[in-house]
Design an enzyme around this catalytic site. Sequence first.
Site, mmCIF file in Angstrom:
data_model
loop_
_atom_site.group_PDB
_atom_site.id
_atom_site.type_symbol
_atom_site.label_atom_id
_atom_site.label_comp_id
_atom_site.label_asym_id
_atom_site.label_seq_id
_atom_site.Cartn_x
_atom_site.Cartn_y
_atom_site.Cartn_z
ATOM 1 N N LYS A 1 0.811 -1.442 -0.112
ATOM 2 C CA LYS A 1 -0.461 -0.039 -0.311
ATOM 3 C C LYS A 1 0.850 1.306 -0.046
ATOM 4 O O LYS A 1 1.609 1.694 1.006
ATOM 5 C CB LYS A 1 -1.171 -0.025 1.104
ATOM 6 C CG LYS A 1 -1.615 -0.867 1.196
ATOM 7 C CD LYS A 1 -2.769 -1.486 0.580
ATOM 8 C CE LYS A 1 -4.289 -2.606 0.259
ATOM 9 N NZ LYS A 1 -3.981 -3.879 0.063
HETATM 10 C C1 LIG Z 1 -4.908 -4.335 0.634
HETATM 11 C C2 LIG Z 1 -6.794 -4.337 1.095
HETATM 12 C C3 LIG Z 1 -7.289 -4.560 2.223
HETATM 13 C C4 LIG Z 1 -6.315 -5.548 3.764
HETATM 14 O O1 LIG Z 1 -5.944 -5.199 4.136
HETATM 15 P P1 LIG Z 1 -4.967 -6.228 5.000
HETATM 16 O O2 LIG Z 1 -3.778 -5.243 5.576
HETATM 17 O O3 LIG Z 1 -3.476 -7.003 3.454
HETATM 18 O O4 LIG Z 1 -5.360 -6.688 5.346
HETATM 19 C C5 LIG Z 1 -8.817 -4.356 2.474
HETATM 20 N N1 LIG Z 1 -9.453 -3.744 1.555
HETATM 21 C C6 LIG Z 1 -8.625 -3.408 -0.138
HETATM 22 C C7 LIG Z 1 -9.591 -2.947 -1.133
HETATM 23 C C8 LIG Z 1 -7.578 -3.907 0.427
HETATM 24 O O5 LIG Z 1 -6.810 -3.186 -1.343
#
Ligand SMILES: *Cc1c(COP(=O)(O)O)cnc(C)c1O
Length: 400
Positions: free
Chosen positions: A186
């Site tokens: 992210k």
């Molecule tokens: C990455 C993501 C998540 C989950 O996040 P994690 O930190 O990997 O558990 C939830 N929703 C979306 C749309 C994502 O891209």
Amino acid sequence: MPGFEIFGEEEKKEIMDVLDTGVLFRYEFHEQRKGIYKVKEFEEKYAGYCGTSHAQAVTSGTAALKVALTALGVGPGDEVITQGFTFVATWEAILEVGAVPVFSEVDTTLNMDPQDLKKKINARTKCIVPVHMLGAQARIKEIVEVASQHGIPVLEDTAQAAGGRIEGKHLGTFGKCGTFSFDAVKTLTTGEGGMIITGDEELWRCMSEYHDHGHDHKVNPGARGGEGRRFIGSNYRMMELQGAIGLAQLAKLDFMIAAQQKNKAILKDAASRIPGISFRELVDEKGDTATHFAFTMQDKEQCSRVNECLRKDGVGAINFSENTWHFYPRWEHLLEGKTITSSGFPFTEPAGKRRIVYDPLALPQSSALMERTLVYPVSIRMPEEKLQLMSQALKKAQYV
Ligand SMILES: *Cc1c(COP(=O)(O)O)cnc(C)c1O
């Protein structure tokens, strides 16, 4: 896209502050920690950055969704509407609280279609979870409007769009609460981690208590225990090292977005001569975090030809209709109701009755859009040569 591209001295310094005290836990140890409360500071700065009053740090974006849904009172017997183009975590969290995910179409924003949302609301709908996918805004004002007509709370899954805005107002602040992920890919990353923001103090209190075994951090700030517990909680606490990295990354977030916007504009310009091309509709281009560049062809055939041409130059794009992580018809484990529980939960009721059945053809509008759409991830640092290679390939694609 990923903030790890620019890890530097700032992250190291923040981490060393924590290691110097030896306190990795976010609560207690007041004597030893010498005034260092990184997770707490990260929460306060994050809420301030987003222009809201409360933030709750947790262990992941998935945990953020689960904690938020729980605090909103969602559980067995309830339905939650989300979109058929998202990361699997969105509906995993809905299933985990015992509720049933219902999927809406996406429109040219590649996010929840408010018109289709209207059709999917019923008496069991307990929450609506639009996702700001690929760094850009859902039609969140329309969605909140539809939801409020029915008195249903909106939880914005903002995992992929930290720092995104509409007319200056931060994504995650339009609904009742917004969740974020700071996982490894992210824009703002702490390796693993998540955050929930809300302007509703009582909702925050529920999240804060639930994420730490029911401890009330309001009556007992910075400490735990001794107070009465209002309900049973669990453990989704963020640790100090994550909070430390988060502080350094947050300070760079606007810079990261600006760099991505610049790189994205170069790609967009190069692609503009492809006949009949249309670009993903942005609710507010200025507030796009520009983690991805998405463009749509006239039909599936042109889309394959263009991608074939890009692939020849070694810069093939993603077609999400072929991607098993993000698009409904490709979630075979969901569609087939595969679960590891011996009871069949969450797909089967204890008595053995199948409670959820999904039709792979249920989202024709989304499928028609996704099969014509190509996507490039955009990163913060794209070397000049890479950008040139991609631009040249996109310019060539106008002739196929
Ligand atoms: C990455 C993501 C998540 C989950 O996040 P994690 O930190 O990997 O558990 C939830 N929703 C979306 C749309 C994502 O891209």
